[in-house]
Design a protein around this motif. Structure first.
Motif, PDB file in Angstrom:
ATOM      1  N   ARG A 144     -18.440  13.191  -5.537  1.00  0.00           N
ATOM      2  CA  ARG A 144     -17.109  12.577  -5.371  1.00  0.00           C
ATOM      3  C   ARG A 144     -17.238  11.061  -5.309  1.00  0.00           C
ATOM      4  NH1 ARG A 144     -13.121  11.101  -1.438  1.00  0.00           N
ATOM      5  NH2 ARG A 144     -14.584  11.294   0.293  1.00  0.00           N
ATOM      6  N   VAL A 145     -16.318  10.369  -6.000  1.00  0.00           N
ATOM      7  CA  VAL A 145     -16.268   8.911  -5.969  1.00  0.00           C
ATOM      8  C   VAL A 145     -14.821   8.493  -5.685  1.00  0.00           C
ATOM      9  CG1 VAL A 145     -15.955   8.827  -8.478  1.00  0.00           C
ATOM     10  CG2 VAL A 145     -16.695   6.772  -7.258  1.00  0.00           C
ATOM     11  N   SER A 146     -14.647   7.585  -4.719  1.00  0.00           N
ATOM     12  CA  SER A 146     -13.310   7.103  -4.332  1.00  0.00           C
ATOM     13  C   SER A 146     -13.028   5.808  -5.068  1.00  0.00           C
ATOM     14  CB  SER A 146     -13.234   6.880  -2.819  1.00  0.00           C
ATOM     15  OG  SER A 146     -13.497   8.079  -2.124  1.00  0.00           O
ATOM     16  N   LEU A 147     -12.050   5.857  -5.964  1.00  0.00           N
ATOM     17  CA  LEU A 147     -11.712   4.683  -6.778  1.00  0.00           C
ATOM     18  C   LEU A 147     -10.367   4.060  -6.408  1.00  0.00           C
ATOM     19  CD1 LEU A 147     -12.924   5.743 -10.334  1.00  0.00           C
ATOM     20  CD2 LEU A 147     -14.108   4.380  -8.604  1.00  0.00           C
ATOM     21  N   TYR A 148      -9.652   4.640  -5.434  1.00  0.00           N
ATOM     22  CA  TYR A 148      -8.396   4.028  -4.989  1.00  0.00           C
ATOM     23  C   TYR A 148      -8.157   4.417  -3.534  1.00  0.00           C
ATOM     24  CZ  TYR A 148      -6.100   8.583  -5.547  1.00  0.00           C
ATOM     25  OH  TYR A 148      -5.751   9.900  -5.441  1.00  0.00           O
ATOM     26  N   ASP A 149      -7.281   3.670  -2.904  1.00  0.00           N
ATOM     27  CA  ASP A 149      -6.942   3.935  -1.504  1.00  0.00           C
ATOM     28  C   ASP A 149      -5.438   3.779  -1.332  1.00  0.00           C
ATOM     29  OD1 ASP A 149      -7.037   4.458   1.174  1.00  0.00           O
ATOM     30  OD2 ASP A 149      -7.727   2.460   1.764  1.00  0.00           O
ATOM     31  N   ALA A 150      -4.843   4.716  -0.629  1.00  0.00           N
ATOM     32  CA  ALA A 150      -3.403   4.662  -0.322  1.00  0.00           C
ATOM     33  C   ALA A 150      -3.250   4.165   1.115  1.00  0.00           C
ATOM     34  CB  ALA A 150      -2.758   6.027  -0.494  1.00  0.00           C
ATOM     35  N   ARG A 151      -2.879   2.914   1.271  1.00  0.00           N
ATOM     36  CA  ARG A 151      -2.738   2.305   2.594  1.00  0.00           C
ATOM     37  C   ARG A 151      -1.357   2.637   3.164  1.00  0.00           C
ATOM     38  NH1 ARG A 151      -6.659  -1.785   2.903  1.00  0.00           N
ATOM     39  NH2 ARG A 151      -8.435  -0.991   1.693  1.00  0.00           N
ATOM     40  N   GLU A 152      -1.332   3.081   4.411  1.00  0.00           N
ATOM     41  CA  GLU A 152      -0.074   3.475   5.054  1.00  0.00           C
ATOM     42  C   GLU A 152       0.725   2.251   5.486  1.00  0.00           C
ATOM     43  OE1 GLU A 152      -0.988   5.974   8.323  1.00  0.00           O
ATOM     44  OE2 GLU A 152      -1.671   7.663   7.102  1.00  0.00           O
ATOM     45  N   GLU A 153       2.036   2.351   5.335  1.00  0.00           N
ATOM     46  CA  GLU A 153       2.925   1.320   5.866  1.00  0.00           C
ATOM     47  C   GLU A 153       2.983   1.441   7.387  1.00  0.00           C
ATOM     48  OE1 GLU A 153       4.291  -1.080   4.378  1.00  0.00           O
ATOM     49  OE2 GLU A 153       4.186  -0.565   2.264  1.00  0.00           O
ATOM     50  N   THR A 154       3.118   0.310   8.059  1.00  0.00           N
ATOM     51  CA  THR A 154       3.162   0.307   9.529  1.00  0.00           C
ATOM     52  C   THR A 154       4.572   0.456  10.081  1.00  0.00           C
ATOM     53  OG1 THR A 154       3.274  -2.107   9.513  1.00  0.00           O
ATOM     54  CG2 THR A 154       1.091  -1.097   9.655  1.00  0.00           C
ATOM     55  N   ALA A 155       5.577   0.337   9.250  1.00  0.00           N
ATOM     56  CA  ALA A 155       6.969   0.482   9.699  1.00  0.00           C
ATOM     57  C   ALA A 155       7.770   1.121   8.582  1.00  0.00           C
ATOM     58  CB  ALA A 155       7.572  -0.873  10.080  1.00  0.00           C
ATOM     59  N   LEU A 156       8.879   1.721   8.946  1.00  0.00           N
ATOM     60  CA  LEU A 156       9.756   2.367   7.976  1.00  0.00           C
ATOM     61  C   LEU A 156      10.307   1.314   7.012  1.00  0.00           C
ATOM     62  CD1 LEU A 156      10.776   5.318   7.617  1.00  0.00           C
ATOM     63  CD2 LEU A 156      12.881   4.607   8.748  1.00  0.00           C
ATOM     64  N   PRO A 157      10.221   1.533   5.684  1.00  0.00           N
ATOM     65  CA  PRO A 157      10.760   0.552   4.732  1.00  0.00           C
ATOM     66  C   PRO A 157      12.231   0.240   5.000  1.00  0.00           C
ATOM     67  CG  PRO A 157       9.431   2.193   3.601  1.00  0.00           C
ATOM     68  CD  PRO A 157       9.572   2.677   5.010  1.00  0.00           C
ATOM     69  N   ASP A 158      12.626  -1.000   4.682  1.00  0.00           N
ATOM     70  CA  ASP A 158      14.003  -1.430   4.948  1.00  0.00           C
ATOM     71  C   ASP A 158      15.025  -0.559   4.232  1.00  0.00           C
ATOM     72  OD1 ASP A 158      13.040  -3.435   6.530  1.00  0.00           O
ATOM     73  OD2 ASP A 158      13.088  -4.966   4.965  1.00  0.00           O
ATOM     74  N   SER A 159      14.721  -0.142   2.999  1.00  0.00           N
ATOM     75  CA  SER A 159      15.678   0.679   2.255  1.00  0.00           C
ATOM     76  C   SER A 159      15.915   2.016   2.966  1.00  0.00           C
ATOM     77  CB  SER A 159      15.162   0.925   0.841  1.00  0.00           C
ATOM     78  OG  SER A 159      13.868   1.520   0.880  1.00  0.00           O
ATOM     79  N   ALA A 160      14.855   2.634   3.479  1.00  0.00           N
ATOM     80  CA  ALA A 160      15.010   3.901   4.191  1.00  0.00           C
ATOM     81  C   ALA A 160      15.729   3.691   5.514  1.00  0.00           C
ATOM     82  CB  ALA A 160      13.641   4.540   4.430  1.00  0.00           C
ATOM     83  N   ARG A 161      15.393   2.619   6.228  1.00  0.00           N
ATOM     84  CA  ARG A 161      16.042   2.353   7.512  1.00  0.00           C
ATOM     85  C   ARG A 161      17.548   2.136   7.326  1.00  0.00           C
ATOM     86  NH1 ARG A 161      14.419   0.187  12.464  1.00  0.00           N
ATOM     87  NH2 ARG A 161      12.277   0.043  11.691  1.00  0.00           N
ATOM     88  N   ALA A 162      17.909   1.314   6.328  1.00  0.00           N
ATOM     89  CA  ALA A 162      19.333   1.032   6.101  1.00  0.00           C
ATOM     90  C   ALA A 162      20.081   2.300   5.701  1.00  0.00           C
ATOM     91  CB  ALA A 162      19.480  -0.033   5.013  1.00  0.00           C
ATOM     92  N   ALA A 163      19.497   3.104   4.824  1.00  0.00           N
ATOM     93  CA  ALA A 163      20.172   4.326   4.389  1.00  0.00           C
ATOM     94  C   ALA A 163      20.332   5.313   5.532  1.00  0.00           C
ATOM     95  CB  ALA A 163      19.381   4.968   3.249  1.00  0.00           C
TER      96      ALA A 163
END
Length: 664
Positions: A144-163
């Motif tokens: 297995r070789v890891s060629l990418y990383d999905a970094r987590e957001e630390t807060a809810l995105p503004d678009s989701a919060r507003a909706a």
């Protein structure tokens, strides 16, 4: 319906386009940021020694294409989306397992020979299934070789919060247990769990649905198959079931869900056929109240205020109630709505008039009593003495002495026996009559004074009650006005959020948005910032702007043409070489290409575009030499239009969120 997309920006854009084609409104809120990693030192060796490559996600295909220019190795992809992505990147031998991780392992067992060499699993840093363990019993060696990383957001995105704050969502899509777990955690931290009561959660598998069990979703649905198409099919079923009045069916397939940004399941344990389980909660599609709804809401609120005033009429003070009833009786037409300002003015006038009348009446009575007392005293002093005597009438003197003795006797203890007084002579009938008249006048004066004291106390109490009633009516009026203003502000902010979401979706998908922009006109009246954003979008409304995904796809051809123009000059040999490079060219790619030459800038610009940073890519293209302008002008113009439209839509969304916060 308004559908929340939690995938990374690249996958979210493609998914938003698919939703828009089905008539839905996507709300993009990426929970992860994709970062392409530099290949490890042993990657080239592993790639050359492997007999085939296992791809468990579309991002793995993109990362592999970034890491190596080799396209001839056989590719086994977990699903159709991953397979089509690999084929689009130039890999010539691609086979799809059309399922989950277990299906990919089965495909490897059927097509490959363990003795032919190791397998190379290209994945992200976090994986849902270990193929090395799954295929070890069959004799396969999996590296297995890891060629990418999905970094987590630390807060809810503004678009989701507003909706969520505006309760403008109908459904939310989840493609991995990791994304579901992160969404649940961020929503709880933001304190918006209650806003999910009208939202249906749709996950790619039961495993992706499990972390959402603690949230109060209206309904939860697991796709019948762990594929993107199956999730989209579940979205399409929701409106039909609501219109038919049927209960919401939560179909739970007996296969595990994929890892983040992949088609791979989170566990190798799964059952072959999908099993459906049905929940009885119906799905209600909410679309916000809109401008007409806000007007109707205000009208209903006004009717409720008037009804409350009429119901509470018996409990009003007598003066205000009499004033209200008098106005109603005097008018032949239906009584108008209660004017609180007029009520306050009338109440103050009544109170002032009552106090002034009481003061005048008391002053008049006191003056009359004072005059009568002075007249009685003067008459008694000027009375002439009896004939033949040189002083006052002895009978009157004796009578006065008797009165004084009686008053003194009442003031002394009963044990003290007064000295016997001389028996006065009986007063004459005229004197008796005069004394009786004086006693009557004195009693009348005392009663009058007591009555005036009581009247003043009653008037004071009535004035106090009237003032309290006026203050209470003023406070209730202010509270109602403030509540109505907040309701109107919240309704306007909610409408702006919905329009901003539609505009953002249109910009991302490259569709015209003149109709959506027209909805913004009545809301932008009197608001300079909204009017400025609407003016900026007007230039692109009829035809739309180029989608970001299309700009990314066009860039390699633009880069090749720009590089050819940069290398060509006026000599015949160089012009011929430039034309040859326009047909077949080799250039370096990747974010790590150093230097300030055209090739290096094009490589970094393409890497920025692949990472989702269109603004950085545009900035790098603008720094290219002038001879490349012919090749890059058209692409650069479309990219700048996309950035300008996206910025204007984001400004509208940000201002809507600010208005919603102030309304609360």
């Amino acid at each position: 319906m308004r559908v929340l997309i939690t995938r990374p920006e690249r996958e979210a854009t493609t998914l938003a386009t698919a939703l828009a084609e089905r008539g839905h409104v996507p709300v993009i809120a990426p929970l992860f940021r994709l970062e392409i990693l530099h290949p490890p030192a042993a990657f080239a060796t592993d790639l050359s020694e492997c007999q085939a490559i296992l791809l468990s996600s579309a991002n793995g295909a993109r990362a592999l294409a970034e890491a190596s220019e080799q396209r001839g190795k056989p590719i086994l992809a977990v699903g159709d989306t991953t397979a089509s992505t690999a084929e689009g990147l130039g890999f010539v031998s691609v086979a799809s397992a059309a399922g989950d991780g277990r299906a990919l392992a089965d495909l490897a067992r059927k097509r490959l020979d363990p003795k032919a060499g190791p397998l190379l699993h290209v994945s992200g840093v976090d994986i849902a299934q270990d193929f090395a363990a799954a295929l070890a019993l069959d004799g396969f060696e999996v590296r297995r070789v890891s060629l990418y990383d999905a970094r987590e957001e630390t807060a809810l995105p503004d678009s989701a919060r507003a909706a969520l704050e505006a309760r403008a969502l109908d459904a939310a899509m989840f493609f991995s247990p990791r994304a579901s777990d992160l969404f649940a955690r961020l929503v709880k931290e933001a304190g918006l769990s209650a806003a999910l009561s009208n939202v249906t959660a749709i996950a790619i598998s039961p495993a992706a649905l499990e972390p959402l069990s603690a949230l109060p979703f209206k309904a939860t649905v697991a796709a019948a198959h762990p594929t993107r198409q199956s999730v989209l099919d579940e979205i399409d079923r929701l409106p039909a079931e609501v219109s038919a009045g049927a209960p919401q069916a939560a179909v739970e397939a007996a296969v595990e869900g994929p890892s983040i940004m992949s088609d791979t399941p989170s566990s190798p344990e799964s059952a072959a056929p999908p099993a459906a389980s049905v929940t009885s909660r119906p799905v209600e599609v909410r679309r916000g109240i809109g401008v007409v709804g806000a007007f109707i809401t205000g009208l209903v609120a006004s009717c409720l205020v008037l009804a409350g005033a009429l119901i509470s009429l018996p409990y009003w003070p007598a003066d205000i109630r009499a004033l209200w009833q008098g106005q109603a009786a005097a008018s032949a037409t239906p009584a108008p709505a209660l004017d609180l300002q007029q009520v306050r003015q009338d109440a103050a006038a009544v109170a002032s008039a009552s106090v002034e009348a009481a003061k005048r009446e008391i002053s008049a009575r006191l003056d009359d009593l004072e005059k009568r007392v002075r007249a009685a005293s003067a008459a008694a002093a000027e009375r002439p003495a009896s004939p033949g005597s040189g002083g006052p009438d002895p009978a009157i003197a004796e009578l006065r002495g008797k009165i004084e003795a009686l008053e003194g006797r009442a003031a002394t203890p009963e044990a003290a026996t007064p000295a016997p007084a001389p028996v006065p002579a009986a007063p004459s009938p005229e004197q008796e009559k005069e004394l009786a008249t004086l006693r009557l006048e004195l009693a009348t004066m005392r009663n009058t004074v007591q009555t005036m004291d009581q009247t003043i106390a009653v008037q004071r109490d009535q004035t106090k009650l009237l003032a309290e009633a006026v203050d209470k009516a003023r406070g209730e009026s202010n509270a109602r006005n403030a509540g109505e203003q907040k309701a109107m502000s919240a309704a306007r902010a909610s409408a702006l959020i919905g329009i901003a979401a539609r505009l953002s979706a249109a910009v991302e998908s490259g569709l015209p948005f003149a109709t959506d922009l027209a909805l913004l006109a009545p809301l932008a009246q009197g608001d300079a910032k909204l009017a400025e954003s609407a003016t900026a979008l007007q230039a692109y409304a009829q035809n739309g702007v180029a989608a970001r995904a299309a700009l990314v796809a066009e860039f390699p051809a633009v880069a090749k043409a720009a590089l050819a123009d940069d290398l060509a000059d006026d000599s015949f040999g160089e012009r011929l070489l430039g034309k040859v490079r326009g047909l077949v060219s080799l250039r370096r790619v990747g974010n790590d290409v150093e230097g300030d030459g055209t090739e290096a800038k094009l490589a970094r610009a393409e890497a920025a575009l692949e990472a989702g940073d269109l603004a950085k890519g545009v900035a790098l293209v603008k720094t290219l030499p002038p001879q490349t302008a012919r090749a890059t002008a058209g692409w650069l113009s479309r990219a700048e239009a996309n950035l300008a439209a996206k910025q204007a839509a984001d400004q509208i969304s940000s201002q809507a969120v600010t208005l919603l916060g102030s309304a609360r």
